[in-house]
Design a protein around this motif. Structure first.
Motif, PDB file in Angstrom:
ATOM      1  N   SER A   4     -37.703 -15.179 -70.616  1.00  0.00           N
ATOM      2  CA  SER A   4     -37.051 -14.653 -69.494  1.00  0.00           C
ATOM      3  C   SER A   4     -38.274 -14.241 -68.391  1.00  0.00           C
ATOM      4  CB  SER A   4     -36.298 -13.265 -69.851  1.00  0.00           C
ATOM      5  OG  SER A   4     -37.193 -12.395 -70.549  1.00  0.00           O
ATOM      6  N   LEU A   7     -39.407 -17.420 -67.003  1.00  0.00           N
ATOM      7  CA  LEU A   7     -38.529 -18.089 -65.835  1.00  0.00           C
ATOM      8  C   LEU A   7     -38.797 -17.024 -64.826  1.00  0.00           C
ATOM      9  CD1 LEU A   7     -35.173 -18.574 -68.050  1.00  0.00           C
ATOM     10  CD2 LEU A   7     -36.529 -20.175 -66.696  1.00  0.00           C
ATOM     11  N   THR A   8     -38.931 -15.793 -64.874  1.00  0.00           N
ATOM     12  CA  THR A   8     -39.163 -15.080 -63.800  1.00  0.00           C
ATOM     13  C   THR A   8     -40.421 -15.545 -62.872  1.00  0.00           C
ATOM     14  OG1 THR A   8     -38.002 -13.063 -64.697  1.00  0.00           O
ATOM     15  CG2 THR A   8     -39.601 -12.555 -63.007  1.00  0.00           C
ATOM     16  N   ARG A  11     -39.572 -18.689 -61.108  1.00  0.00           N
ATOM     17  CA  ARG A  11     -38.848 -18.232 -60.138  1.00  0.00           C
ATOM     18  C   ARG A  11     -39.610 -17.793 -58.830  1.00  0.00           C
ATOM     19  NH1 ARG A  11     -34.797 -16.595 -63.875  1.00  0.00           N
ATOM     20  NH2 ARG A  11     -33.286 -18.458 -64.211  1.00  0.00           N
ATOM     21  N   ILE A  49     -37.145 -24.766 -64.617  1.00  0.00           N
ATOM     22  CA  ILE A  49     -36.366 -23.552 -64.437  1.00  0.00           C
ATOM     23  C   ILE A  49     -35.097 -23.981 -64.972  1.00  0.00           C
ATOM     24  CG2 ILE A  49     -34.838 -21.989 -63.281  1.00  0.00           C
ATOM     25  CD1 ILE A  49     -37.445 -21.911 -61.104  1.00  0.00           C
ATOM     26  N   SER A  53     -33.763 -22.840 -68.739  1.00  0.00           N
ATOM     27  CA  SER A  53     -32.160 -22.049 -68.472  1.00  0.00           C
ATOM     28  C   SER A  53     -31.418 -22.799 -69.397  1.00  0.00           C
ATOM     29  CB  SER A  53     -31.539 -22.020 -67.203  1.00  0.00           C
ATOM     30  OG  SER A  53     -32.734 -21.331 -66.241  1.00  0.00           O
ATOM     31  N   HIS A  56     -31.719 -21.908 -73.164  1.00  0.00           N
ATOM     32  CA  HIS A  56     -31.693 -20.372 -73.294  1.00  0.00           C
ATOM     33  C   HIS A  56     -30.274 -19.939 -73.502  1.00  0.00           C
ATOM     34  CE1 HIS A  56     -31.625 -16.063 -72.654  1.00  0.00           C
ATOM     35  NE2 HIS A  56     -32.928 -16.026 -73.144  1.00  0.00           N
TER      36      HIS A  56
END
Length: 56
Positions: A4, A7-8, A11, A49, A53, A56
Motif C-alpha cells: 500500500s 502504491l501511494t 501515485r 499501479i 492493484s 492486491h
C-alpha cells in the motif's frame, strides 16, 4: 515497504509527472521529445499501479 505504501508513492510520482507535463506543455519553448519521454514514464507508472492493484 508495504504494497500500500508503494502504491501511494507510485501515485504521488504519477501526479507529479502530470503536473510537470502540464507545465511543459504550457511552455512555448517546450521540448516535444522531453514531453513524450515524460508521458511514457507516466504511462509505465500507471501500468505498474494497475498491475499491483490487481494483485492486491
Amino acid at each position: 515497504m508495504s504494497l500500500s505504501s508503494h502504491l501511494t508513492e507510485l501515485r504521488k510520482k504519477h501526479q507529479a509527472l502530470s503536473e510537470i507535463i502540464e507545465a511543459e506543455q504550457r511552455n512555448p519553448a517546450a521540448d516535444d521529445l522531453n514531453i513524450k519521454q515524460l508521458k511514457l514514464k507516466k504511462l509505465h507508472i500507471k501500468e505498474e499501479i494497475v498491475r499491483l492493484s490487481a494483485e492486491h
